[in-house]
Design a protein around this motif. Structure first.
Motif, PDB file in Angstrom:
ATOM      1  N   ALA A   1      -9.461  -7.536  48.631  1.00  0.00           N
ATOM      2  CA  ALA A   1      -8.326  -8.414  48.356  1.00  0.00           C
ATOM      3  C   ALA A   1      -7.884  -9.071  49.666  1.00  0.00           C
ATOM      4  O   ALA A   1      -7.820  -8.421  50.706  1.00  0.00           O
TER       5      ALA A   1
ATOM      6  N   ASN B   1      -4.853 -10.584  51.582  1.00  0.00           N
ATOM      7  CA  ASN B   1      -3.393 -10.555  51.511  1.00  0.00           C
ATOM      8  C   ASN B   1      -2.741 -10.966  52.824  1.00  0.00           C
ATOM      9  O   ASN B   1      -3.295 -10.745  53.905  1.00  0.00           O
TER      10      ASN B   1
ATOM     11  N   GLY C   1      -8.263 -12.645  44.972  1.00  0.00           N
ATOM     12  CA  GLY C   1      -6.830 -12.445  44.824  1.00  0.00           C
ATOM     13  C   GLY C   1      -6.153 -13.641  44.189  1.00  0.00           C
ATOM     14  O   GLY C   1      -6.811 -14.558  43.673  1.00  0.00           O
TER      15      GLY C   1
ATOM     16  N   ARG D   1      -0.784 -11.841  37.551  1.00  0.00           N
ATOM     17  CA  ARG D   1       0.371 -11.669  38.441  1.00  0.00           C
ATOM     18  C   ARG D   1       1.556 -12.463  37.894  1.00  0.00           C
ATOM     19  O   ARG D   1       1.427 -13.644  37.552  1.00  0.00           O
TER      20      ARG D   1
ATOM     21  N   GLU E   1      -8.959  -4.093  51.670  1.00  0.00           N
ATOM     22  CA  GLU E   1      -8.021  -5.196  51.874  1.00  0.00           C
ATOM     23  C   GLU E   1      -8.284  -5.884  53.207  1.00  0.00           C
ATOM     24  O   GLU E   1      -8.600  -5.234  54.200  1.00  0.00           O
TER      25      GLU E   1
ATOM     26  N   TRP F   1      -1.098  -7.970  46.043  1.00  0.00           N
ATOM     27  CA  TRP F   1      -2.001  -7.525  44.975  1.00  0.00           C
ATOM     28  C   TRP F   1      -3.102  -6.677  45.575  1.00  0.00           C
ATOM     29  O   TRP F   1      -3.861  -7.128  46.439  1.00  0.00           O
ATOM     30  N   LEU F   2      -3.179  -5.420  45.153  1.00  0.00           N
ATOM     31  CA  LEU F   2      -4.200  -4.518  45.663  1.00  0.00           C
ATOM     32  C   LEU F   2      -4.388  -3.378  44.661  1.00  0.00           C
ATOM     33  O   LEU F   2      -3.440  -2.690  44.301  1.00  0.00           O
TER      34      LEU F   2
ATOM     35  N   PHE G   1      -5.571 -16.501  39.673  1.00  0.00           N
ATOM     36  CA  PHE G   1      -6.618 -15.679  40.285  1.00  0.00           C
ATOM     37  C   PHE G   1      -7.835 -16.567  40.505  1.00  0.00           C
ATOM     38  O   PHE G   1      -8.394 -17.127  39.557  1.00  0.00           O
TER      39      PHE G   1
END
Length: 308
Positions: free
Chosen positions: A196, A198, A239, A264, A219, A212-213, A171
């Protein structure tokens, strides 16, 4: 109407832009060349050339026929070798999906050079896919192989799997991001205040996955991993980024690692290929990865936990 000799005569006239020059190169009389072209136009019912006293030029129909004749003549030249290759068990076409996490333009180019030298008549189609888009291309598309299918188990008993290893995630945020001023592990309540970044799953038939949210978090969708890194560097959002990719920026102080409540999990990636109709090309690609050939190393550079 359009035999081999007529095609060669027609293309030579086009390339010379002259009946007389073409006749000289073909060891024919200008009258013979003119007669053959006129007979071709009559049989087609279409004018192929605009004629003046000094030059000839193609009509639109003539341009179309010229392009097709060039393709046909080129194919006729290579046809014996191409048929022999097919007879020897070499595939005519290979479609390969490459996971966004493993995609490297130079690695792709080197792989294509390697195989075009060995199998010059095989047509290769390589595309970049994200998350379940990799499996989607295998299960619902016309793809034969995937470099970086998610997981170490096949989703179909007609598809073989060879595990590569895992991609670890960190992260990270930009060096001047407000999160860098908070001590301790960052809670989800704090993180959801920032968008985030992505890369969208490219799957069209299977359920898309979100990298990842958090619930209630905004987003920003970007087209590639490279773009995602650039957005992180500019402080646009937050993120996880693969450890091997973000580490150089962390070392230079451009990105800062942060401790978060929910880390994660590593992504398990594999080589996946269809069992049916495997030919020499498919077998060789699988062999290159199984035998850890140097040409495969750039594809696996983001896998920091390899399976030996």
């Amino acid at each position: 109407m359009l035999d081999l000799e007529t095609m060669r005569t027609f293309t030579k006239v086009v390339e010379c832009n002259s009946f007389s020059k073409a006749a000289k190169l073909l060891y024919k009389t200008p009258a013979a060349i003119s007669y053959r072209i006129k007979s071709l136009e009559d049989s087609l019912g279409t004018q192929l050339f605009e004629r003046t006293t000094r030059t000839v030029s193609l009509t639109l129909a003539g341009q179309h026929l010229y392009e097709r004749c060039c393709q046909w003549l080129a194919w006729l030249t290579t046809m014996p070798e191409e048929l022999q290759q097919i007879s020897d068990g070499v595939e005519r076409r290979i479609n390969i999906a490459i996971n966004n996490l493993l995609f490297d333009p130079d690695a792709v180019a080197d792989l294509l050079v390697h195989f075009k030298e060995r199998f010059p008549f095989t047509q290769f189609n390589l595309t970049r896919q994200v998350y379940m888009g990799v499996w989607d291309s295998l299960l619902h598309g016309e793809f034969h192989m995937a470099i970086g299918a998610t997981g170490w188990e096949s989703l179909d008993n007609m598809i073989n799997i060879y595990p590569f290893g895992e991609v670890s995630w960190e992260f990270v945020v930009a060096k001047n991001h407000p999160l860098t001023r908070i001590n301790g592990k960052l809670s989800n309540d704090v993180l959801r205040n920032y968008p985030a970044i992505n890369v969208e799953d490219t799957s069209t038939h299977m359920t898309k996955r979100i990298a990842w949210l958090l619930p209630g978090q905004s987003e920003i969708i970007v087209p590639s991993l490279k773009t995602k890194v650039a957005c992180h560097l500019k402080g646009l959002g937050i993120g996880f980024i693969p450890k091997t990719i973000c580490q150089p920026y962390v070392d230079k102080g451009e990105l800062i690692k942060c401790d978060v409540v929910n880390e994660r999990k590593p992504s398990q990636l594999s080589l996946a290929w269809k069992k049916a109709n495997m030919g020499k090309v498919m077998n060789e690609i699988v062999g290159l990865f199984r035998n850890h050939h140097p040409i495969t190393h750039p594809f696996l550079k983001n896998i920091d936990k390899k399976i030996s």
